[in-house]
Structures are given as C-alpha cells and as structure tokens.
Design an enzyme around this catalytic site. Structure first.
Site, PDB file in Angstrom:
ATOM      1  N   HIS A  98       0.852  -1.191   0.000  1.00 55.67           N
ATOM      2  CA  HIS A  98       0.000   0.000   0.000  1.00 55.67           C
ATOM      3  C   HIS A  98       0.885   1.237   0.000  1.00 55.67           C
ATOM      4  CE1 HIS A  98      -0.255   1.337   4.527  1.00 55.67           C
ATOM      5  NE2 HIS A  98       0.962   0.919   4.235  1.00 55.67           N
ATOM      6  N   CYS A 107       5.697   6.876   4.406  1.00 54.97           N
ATOM      7  CA  CYS A 107       4.555   6.027   4.036  1.00 54.97           C
ATOM      8  C   CYS A 107       3.908   6.448   2.726  1.00 54.97           C
ATOM      9  CB  CYS A 107       3.533   6.004   5.170  1.00 54.97           C
ATOM     10  SG  CYS A 107       4.250   5.302   6.655  1.00 54.97           S
ATOM     11  N   HIS A 110       5.137   0.457  -0.448  1.00 50.75           N
ATOM     12  CA  HIS A 110       5.781  -0.473   0.485  1.00 50.75           C
ATOM     13  C   HIS A 110       4.748  -1.489   0.943  1.00 50.75           C
ATOM     14  CE1 HIS A 110       3.893   2.435   3.183  1.00 50.75           C
ATOM     15  NE2 HIS A 110       3.895   1.492   4.106  1.00 50.75           N
ATOM     16  N   HIS A 117       3.468  -4.628   4.091  1.00 51.17           N
ATOM     17  CA  HIS A 117       3.472  -5.090   5.481  1.00 51.17           C
ATOM     18  C   HIS A 117       3.032  -6.540   5.539  1.00 51.17           C
ATOM     19  CE1 HIS A 117       3.780  -1.021   7.136  1.00 51.17           C
ATOM     20  NE2 HIS A 117       2.902  -0.657   6.214  1.00 51.17           N
ATOM     21  N   HIS A 161      -1.096 -10.670  -0.845  1.00 55.78           N
ATOM     22  CA  HIS A 161      -0.240 -10.448  -2.020  1.00 55.78           C
ATOM     23  C   HIS A 161      -0.911  -9.564  -3.072  1.00 55.78           C
ATOM     24  CE1 HIS A 161       2.249 -13.464  -0.140  1.00 55.78           C
ATOM     25  NE2 HIS A 161       3.218 -13.015  -0.893  1.00 55.78           N
ATOM     26  N   GLU A 214      -0.643  -3.431  11.702  1.00 47.57           N
ATOM     27  CA  GLU A 214       0.096  -3.055  10.494  1.00 47.57           C
ATOM     28  C   GLU A 214       1.570  -3.404  10.647  1.00 47.57           C
ATOM     29  OE1 GLU A 214      -0.716   0.374   7.567  1.00 47.57           O
ATOM     30  OE2 GLU A 214       0.728   1.129   9.016  1.00 47.57           O
TER      31      GLU A 214
HETATM   32  N1  LIG Z   1      -2.589   6.006  12.528  1.00 48.44           N
HETATM   33  C1  LIG Z   1      -1.831   5.540  11.514  1.00 48.44           C
HETATM   34  N2  LIG Z   1      -0.581   5.974  11.360  1.00 48.44           N
HETATM   35  C2  LIG Z   1       0.176   5.485  10.372  1.00 48.44           C
HETATM   36  C3  LIG Z   1      -0.334   4.511   9.496  1.00 48.44           C
HETATM   37  C4  LIG Z   1      -1.671   4.085   9.661  1.00 48.44           C
HETATM   38  O1  LIG Z   1      -2.190   3.245   8.909  1.00 48.44           O
HETATM   39  N3  LIG Z   1      -2.377   4.615  10.688  1.00 48.44           N
HETATM   40  N4  LIG Z   1       0.469   3.983   8.542  1.00 48.44           N
HETATM   41  C5  LIG Z   1       1.715   4.332   8.387  1.00 48.44           C
HETATM   42  C6  LIG Z   1       2.579   3.650   7.349  1.00 48.44           C
HETATM   43  O2  LIG Z   1       1.823   2.749   6.581  1.00 48.44           O
HETATM   44  C7  LIG Z   1       3.840   2.919   7.857  1.00 48.44           C
HETATM   45  O3  LIG Z   1       4.177   1.841   6.994  1.00 48.44           O
HETATM   46  C8  LIG Z   1       3.780   2.381   9.212  1.00 48.44           C
HETATM   47  O4  LIG Z   1       4.376   3.356   9.988  1.00 48.44           O
HETATM   48  P1  LIG Z   1       5.338   3.114  11.224  1.00 48.44           P
HETATM   49  O5  LIG Z   1       4.563   2.449  12.310  1.00 48.44           O
HETATM   50  O6  LIG Z   1       5.941   4.420  11.527  1.00 48.44           O
HETATM   51  O7  LIG Z   1       6.377   2.105  10.584  1.00 48.44           O
HETATM   52  P2  LIG Z   1       7.620   1.372  11.183  1.00 48.44           P
HETATM   53  O8  LIG Z   1       8.090   0.412  10.164  1.00 48.44           O
HETATM   54  O9  LIG Z   1       8.589   2.352  11.680  1.00 48.44           O
HETATM   55  O10 LIG Z   1       6.981   0.578  12.392  1.00 48.44           O
HETATM   56  P3  LIG Z   1       7.592  -0.399  13.484  1.00 48.44           P
HETATM   57  O11 LIG Z   1       6.377  -0.716  14.321  1.00 48.44           O
HETATM   58  O12 LIG Z   1       8.611   0.356  14.225  1.00 48.44           O
HETATM   59  O13 LIG Z   1       8.108  -1.604  12.787  1.00 48.44           O
HETATM   60  C9  LIG Z   1       2.286   5.429   9.197  1.00 48.44           C
HETATM   61  N5  LIG Z   1       1.439   5.925  10.214  1.00 48.44           N
HETATM   62 ZN   LIG Z   2       2.488   1.129   5.563  1.00 41.75          ZN
END
Ligand SMILES: Nc1nc2c(c(=O)[nH]1)N=C([C@H](O)[C@H](O)COP(=O)(O)OP(=O)(O)OP(=O)(O)O)CN2
Ligand SMILES: [Zn+2]
Length: 148
Positions: free
Chosen positions: A13, A22, A26, A28, A72, A136
C-alpha cells in the site's frame, strides 16, 4: 463469551499524502484478529457443542472474505490515480481498489463491514462480530467496532 482468532497476510500500500516515508510504495505483513461474542452452544452431539463458533469456520470465512482477496495484493486508494494507472498497466496484477486511503484504520473498518455480514447466528446463540483488530506492524494496530 468472546473468542478471537488470528490470520496473517502480506499486502502492499501507500498513503499518498503522508508527510513521511509512508507515501512510498511499500508492504506489510498484516495480522487480522477477529473477535466474536455469543453464548456457548449447547447442542448435544453437534460438532459445535461447547463452542461459540468453531475457530476453523471463523478462519474460513475470514479467508474467503478478506485474506484471499488482500493477500499479495496492492491496496490502492481509488483517488491515487497515478499509482492506479500504473497498476492497471501491469498484466494480471492483483490490485484491490479502496474507497478510502488504505491506512490501518480504514482497512480494519472495511474488514469489519465485510465480515459483519458473513458471521451468521445459525445456532441461535447471539453470535456477533464485536471487534476486528488489524496489526500493520508488530508494534502498531487499530481496533474496529460496530458503530451502529
Ligand atoms: N494512525 C496511523 N498511522 C500510520 C499509518 C496508519 O495506517 N495509521 N500507517 C503508516 C505507514 O503505513 C507505515 O508503513 C507504518 O508506519 P510506522 O509504524 O511508523 O512504521 P515502522 O516500520 O517504523 O513501524 P515499526 O512498528 O517500528 O516496525 C504510518 N502511520
Ligand atoms: Zn504502511
């Protein structure tokens, strides 16, 4: 009583207007946790006797309704036309067009809406979908409930 089961899937997504990384394409490994409530089924000799719902059936419905469709796949907001046009140019690409930006919150809300219609109270035990939790990342998740 409440029961919860968990399934996992991989999907791509992006959040097109995100202030940080984001906005990039990328993916998940998402985890979907489904919580149902209901009375324990009291039906001597029935396969479901003693259960709220057979976990196998909870998962089968979740697979058919969500996981097999999103696994996928690339989930793209229908207004993200630059990416949608690109995905449409790829032969046989698995693309899921979302009515909203595919944040964890919107994905969980969409999953709740689709799943709610699928979990039927066939044993008269007040079976009800109460929560969809979507991870996520291992550290970040959202919970969707019935808002009606
Ligand atoms: N409230 C939300 N905040 C964010 C979302 C979301 O869906 N709802 N999504 C993202 C991004 O998709 C991002 O891929 C995920 O962000 P983040 O948690 O910062 O990613 P990390 O890989 O650093 O997470 P770890 O938990 O440390 O592995 C951003 N924000
Ligand atoms: Zn993401």
């Amino acid at each position: 009583m409440e029961i919860t089961t968990r399934l996992e899937f991989d999907a791509g997504h992006r959040i097109p207007d995100h202030k940080s990384q984001c906005r990039n394409l990328h993916g998940h490994r998402y985890a979907l946790e489904i919580t149902l409530s209901g009375e324990i089924i009291d039906a001597e000799h029935a396969s479901e006797n003693g259960m709220v719902m057979d976990f196998a059936d909870v998962k089968r419905i979740a697979r058919e309704t969500i996981v097999d469709r999103w696994d996928h796949a690339f989930l793209v907001y229908r207004g993200d036309t630059v990416v949608l046009d690109f995905l449409n140019s790829l032969p046989s690409h698995k693309t899921v067009i979302f009515p909203s930006v595919p944040t964890a919150e919107n994905m969980a809300a969409e999953a709740f809406k689709l799943l709610k219609a699928q979990y039927q109270d066939t044993f008269g035990n007040q079976l009800k979908l109460v929560k969809v939790r979507l991870y996520e990342t291992p550290n970040s998740w959202t919970d969707a409930f019935d808002l009606i």
